[in-house]
Design an enzyme around this catalytic site. Structure first.
Site, mmCIF file in Angstrom:
data_model
loop_
_atom_site.group_PDB
_atom_site.id
_atom_site.type_symbol
_atom_site.label_atom_id
_atom_site.label_comp_id
_atom_site.label_asym_id
_atom_site.label_seq_id
_atom_site.Cartn_x
_atom_site.Cartn_y
_atom_site.Cartn_z
ATOM 1 N N LYS A 1 0.854 -1.184 0.000
ATOM 2 C CA LYS A 1 0.000 0.000 0.000
ATOM 3 C C LYS A 1 0.894 1.240 0.000
ATOM 4 O O LYS A 1 2.034 1.136 0.441
ATOM 5 C CB LYS A 1 -0.950 -0.013 1.184
ATOM 6 C CG LYS A 1 -0.351 0.508 2.501
ATOM 7 C CD LYS A 1 -1.413 0.826 3.520
ATOM 8 C CE LYS A 1 -0.927 1.920 4.424
ATOM 9 N NZ LYS A 1 -1.743 2.286 5.517
ATOM 10 N N HIS B 1 -1.583 -5.542 5.267
ATOM 11 C CA HIS B 1 -1.015 -6.423 6.294
ATOM 12 C C HIS B 1 -2.012 -6.736 7.413
ATOM 13 O O HIS B 1 -1.836 -7.694 8.157
ATOM 14 C CB HIS B 1 0.312 -5.882 6.842
ATOM 15 C CG HIS B 1 0.164 -4.680 7.723
ATOM 16 N ND1 HIS B 1 0.145 -3.403 7.243
ATOM 17 C CD2 HIS B 1 0.021 -4.577 9.050
ATOM 18 C CE1 HIS B 1 0.000 -2.568 8.235
ATOM 19 N NE2 HIS B 1 -0.086 -3.247 9.356
ATOM 20 N N LYS C 1 -3.003 -10.624 10.026
ATOM 21 C CA LYS C 1 -3.001 -10.738 11.494
ATOM 22 C C LYS C 1 -3.741 -11.995 11.920
ATOM 23 O O LYS C 1 -4.771 -12.348 11.354
ATOM 24 C CB LYS C 1 -3.649 -9.498 12.128
ATOM 25 C CG LYS C 1 -2.748 -8.279 12.045
ATOM 26 C CD LYS C 1 -3.389 -7.097 12.711
ATOM 27 C CE LYS C 1 -2.502 -5.875 12.619
ATOM 28 N NZ LYS C 1 -1.285 -5.963 13.420
ATOM 29 N N GLU D 1 -4.217 4.774 16.936
ATOM 30 C CA GLU D 1 -2.759 4.754 17.037
ATOM 31 C C GLU D 1 -2.326 5.830 18.007
ATOM 32 O O GLU D 1 -2.888 6.932 18.011
ATOM 33 C CB GLU D 1 -2.134 4.999 15.666
ATOM 34 C CG GLU D 1 -2.419 3.886 14.676
ATOM 35 C CD GLU D 1 -1.809 4.182 13.326
ATOM 36 O OE1 GLU D 1 -0.786 3.589 13.007
ATOM 37 O OE2 GLU D 1 -2.373 5.018 12.604
ATOM 38 N N ASP E 1 -5.314 6.807 4.055
ATOM 39 C CA ASP E 1 -4.224 6.010 4.622
ATOM 40 C C ASP E 1 -4.736 4.771 5.361
ATOM 41 O O ASP E 1 -4.075 3.727 5.342
ATOM 42 C CB ASP E 1 -3.402 6.889 5.588
ATOM 43 C CG ASP E 1 -2.181 6.165 6.130
ATOM 44 O OD1 ASP E 1 -1.460 5.546 5.323
ATOM 45 O OD2 ASP E 1 -1.951 6.198 7.361
ATOM 46 N N HIS F 1 -7.432 -0.651 5.462
ATOM 47 C CA HIS F 1 -7.479 -1.527 6.644
ATOM 48 C C HIS F 1 -8.892 -1.643 7.225
ATOM 49 O O HIS F 1 -9.390 -2.729 7.467
ATOM 50 C CB HIS F 1 -6.540 -1.017 7.743
ATOM 51 C CG HIS F 1 -5.113 -0.910 7.318
ATOM 52 N ND1 HIS F 1 -4.506 -1.833 6.518
ATOM 53 C CD2 HIS F 1 -4.165 0.015 7.584
ATOM 54 C CE1 HIS F 1 -3.247 -1.484 6.305
ATOM 55 N NE2 HIS F 1 -3.024 -0.357 6.947
HETATM 56 P P1 NAD Z 1 12.120 3.795 1.940
HETATM 57 O O1 NAD Z 1 12.234 5.165 1.341
HETATM 58 O O2 NAD Z 1 12.686 3.563 3.294
HETATM 59 O O3 NAD Z 1 12.845 2.758 0.961
HETATM 60 C C1 NAD Z 1 12.707 2.811 -0.426
HETATM 61 C C2 NAD Z 1 13.589 1.744 -1.053
HETATM 62 O O4 NAD Z 1 13.424 1.817 -2.465
HETATM 63 C C3 NAD Z 1 15.074 1.894 -0.796
HETATM 64 O O5 NAD Z 1 15.644 0.613 -0.663
HETATM 65 C C4 NAD Z 1 15.593 2.541 -2.089
HETATM 66 O O6 NAD Z 1 16.956 2.226 -2.368
HETATM 67 C C5 NAD Z 1 14.693 1.858 -3.091
HETATM 68 N N1 NAD Z 1 14.595 2.616 -4.334
HETATM 69 C C6 NAD Z 1 14.157 3.889 -4.490
HETATM 70 N N2 NAD Z 1 14.218 4.239 -5.810
HETATM 71 C C7 NAD Z 1 14.699 3.173 -6.461
HETATM 72 C C8 NAD Z 1 14.987 2.898 -7.826
HETATM 73 N N3 NAD Z 1 14.807 3.801 -8.784
HETATM 74 N N4 NAD Z 1 15.462 1.667 -8.138
HETATM 75 C C9 NAD Z 1 15.646 0.721 -7.182
HETATM 76 N N5 NAD Z 1 15.385 0.915 -5.887
HETATM 77 C C10 NAD Z 1 14.934 2.124 -5.531
HETATM 78 O O7 NAD Z 1 10.584 3.412 1.847
HETATM 79 P P2 NAD Z 1 9.798 2.313 2.728
HETATM 80 O O8 NAD Z 1 9.324 2.958 3.983
HETATM 81 O O9 NAD Z 1 10.637 1.081 2.850
HETATM 82 O O10 NAD Z 1 8.505 2.068 1.849
HETATM 83 C C11 NAD Z 1 8.518 1.339 0.635
HETATM 84 C C12 NAD Z 1 7.080 1.254 0.114
HETATM 85 O O11 NAD Z 1 6.283 0.547 1.042
HETATM 86 C C13 NAD Z 1 6.409 2.622 -0.044
HETATM 87 O O12 NAD Z 1 5.537 2.590 -1.136
HETATM 88 C C14 NAD Z 1 5.603 2.787 1.236
HETATM 89 O O13 NAD Z 1 4.480 3.608 1.057
HETATM 90 C C15 NAD Z 1 5.178 1.342 1.467
HETATM 91 N N6 NAD Z 1 4.901 1.043 2.892
HETATM 92 C C16 NAD Z 1 5.831 1.280 3.840
HETATM 93 C C17 NAD Z 1 5.540 0.964 5.171
HETATM 94 C C18 NAD Z 1 6.560 1.177 6.267
HETATM 95 O O14 NAD Z 1 6.242 0.832 7.414
HETATM 96 N N7 NAD Z 1 7.733 1.699 5.981
HETATM 97 C C19 NAD Z 1 4.298 0.424 5.517
HETATM 98 C C20 NAD Z 1 3.377 0.174 4.505
HETATM 99 C C21 NAD Z 1 3.690 0.485 3.195
#
Ligand code: NAD
Length: 482
Positions: A148, A178, A182, A216, A235, A240
């Protein structure tokens, strides 16, 4: 009672965005725990893929640090950590250019299950899908996993679906919510459809209303830019809470298979009435110096960090039983719970002041996953017929023994389901689009009205208007308890 661990088929799991927050904090610790449990078959491997120019040795160092921080205690202190790290490889790769793809192709084995986890922003879904196909990496056993947010509205969700559909069949696409992984959510289906007790009462004749709360205590730290564009409705509510509503309201599927379950969920979303403007409350948290507007740096922000609404599922089962949904940030506690509020008995033989209340079935998702049924019994002792409500507690940790004190994280279940090829707990494209089709007019409505969210104190239960939403109907929210 120890659950059986059945190893999954050998796999190559590629995590695009493997160095990112989600991969390091959630996906890798979940995979490590499944490894410790013996669920990885011989030869299964994980390949991190991101832009950072690590090699496998330096990537393993990063993963080791993350596991020491985020993985379950009993697992990381044993010899399994080194063995797990040996199964990890890395490719420096840019999702939007040609670099790195040939190296990735060299590492994949044709006979294995091949899963590509898109742990990157949705802007990369298209470029990644194109390159996977262009490099001939789609085998008969290939699956992709997307995170998401799946779209910002109906149009963008349709565009994302079309982009993915140009390269993969629906059977290959695993859209993660996710919450569906659960343990309690799956248990909700077991309780509903595995017992005779509840299903006959599961309708508007016996259920007064249903409350779904996802509260939260944290704010939006580190996600300010995204959150300011999204708000609580996009969001949390569209995905969810909507998924929880579907599982509570759906008809029994003929089988517990992916399309039977998802067909029933889709029918629920399509049966939802448009939400009346006076059945929506939006809020924004305030604090002395770190209120929502200060955090996002926009003194005029009208993005909601809280939303409560009353929804109606217009079908034979639920006509007349409202569903009250609320979610918010910086609330008094972290607590996700579904309360099924049964109607009162038609007549009290014990008199109006005997102290009894209607039954409540509480399904707690976090913390302390479990299910509680509040029933009325006689207060012990000789003091006449006084009644009290007591909980029949089906706390999973207690019911299933000490080895289940620490239930599996949602990602453990979901990633293993991807490898097994089971889509039951993943959202289908039409489900996501239907959820947006219901959400979009709600948002358009408040935008057209120029609605401004009501302030609420950090650490409270949300804006007072949310209490009024219930009070007007002669009802009250259940407490938000840690
Ligand atoms: P982040 O910014 O921490 O990580 C992004 C990752 O993508 C990094 O590894 C970066 O190197 C890689 N990346 C970016 N551009 C790239 C490219 N052009 N080629 C290859 N790799 C590339 O982001 P995150 O928090 O890990 O989130 C990732 C996705 O998951 C997002 O869409 C976010 O909305 C979703 N998400 C995150 C969470 C969370 O808890 N962090 C929860 C739910 C959903």
């Amino acid at each position: 009672m120890v659950s059986r661990v059945i190893p999954v088929d050998p796999f190559d799991l590629v995590i695009f965005g493997g160095t990112g927050d989600l991969a390091q904090r959630k996906i890798l610790p979940a995979l490590f725990r499944r490894f410790c449990a013996g669920q990885w078959a011989e030869g299964a491997q994980l390949i991190g893929a991101a832009r950072t120019s690590y090699d496998s040795v330096s990537f393993r160092k990063v993963v080791r640090e993350s596991l020491l921080k985020f993985a379950a205690k009993q697992c990381k202190n044993g010899p399994a950590l080194e063995a797990f790290l040996q199964r990890i490889d890395y490719v420096a790769l840019d999702g939007s250019s040609k670099d790195g793809w040939a190296q990735l192709a060299d590492k994949l084995k044709p006979e294995r299950v091949r899963a590509f986890y898109f742990s990157v922003g949705p802007n990369l879904f298209g470029p990644l899908a194109e390159r996977i196909e262009a490099h001939d990496l789609i085998s008969p056993l290939t699956r992709i996993v997307v995170e998401k947010p799946f779209g910002h509205d109906l149009a963008s969700a349709q565009a994302l679906n079309a982009t993915l559909a140009a390269h993969f069949s629906e059977k290959q696409i695993y859209r993660i919510d996710h919450y569906l992984g659960k343990e309690t959510v799956q248990n909700l289906m077991a309780v509903r459809f595995g017992n005779m007790l509840f299903e006959p009462l599961w309708n508007s004749q016996y259920v007064d209303h249903i409350q779904i709360t996802v509260a939260e205590s944290v704010g939006i730290d580190g996600r300010e830019e995204y959150y300011e564009r999204a708000g609580a409705m996009r969001d949390m509510m569209q995905n969810h809470l909507m998924q929880l509503l579907c599982l509570i309201a759906m008809e029994p599927p003929a089988k517990f298979d992916p399309d039977s379950v998802r067909d029933e969920k889709l029918k629920v979303i399509r049966a939802l009435d448009p939400v009346e403007p006076h059945h929506i409350v939006r809020g924004q948290f305030e604090d002395e110096d770190t209120g929502y507007r200060q955090i996002v740096g926009n003194p005029r922000s009208t993005t909601e960090s809280y939303v409560a609404l009353k929804a109606h599922v217009s079908n034979w089962r639920w006509a007349g039983t409202p569903f009250y949904l609320r979610t918010g940030k910086r609330l008094v506690a972290r607590s996700s719970v579904i309360n099924v509020m049964f109607k009162d008995a038609p007549h009290s033989i014990f008199g109006a002041d005997a102290g009894r209340h209607a039954n409540v079935l509480s399904i707690r998702l976090q913390p302390n996953e479990g299910i509680t049924l509040k029933v009325t019994i006689k207060e012990p002792g000789p003091g006449g017929m006084r009644l009290v409500d007591v909980p029949l507690d089906m706390s999973f940790a207690e019911a299933l023994g000490p080895e289940n004190q620490d239930p599996p994280d949602a990602y453990e279940r979901l990633v293993m389901d991807v490898i097994r090829g089971n889509q039951t707990l993943f959202m289908r494209g039409d489900e996501v689009e239907a959820a947006w089709a219901w959400t979009d007019p709600v948002i358009a409505g408040w935008q057209a009205r120029g609605d401004v969210p009501k302030p609420y104190d950090s650490g409270s239960t949300g804006p007072g208007d949310a209490e009024l939403l219930m009070k007007r109907d002669g009802r009250r929210w259940q407490g938000i308890n840690p």
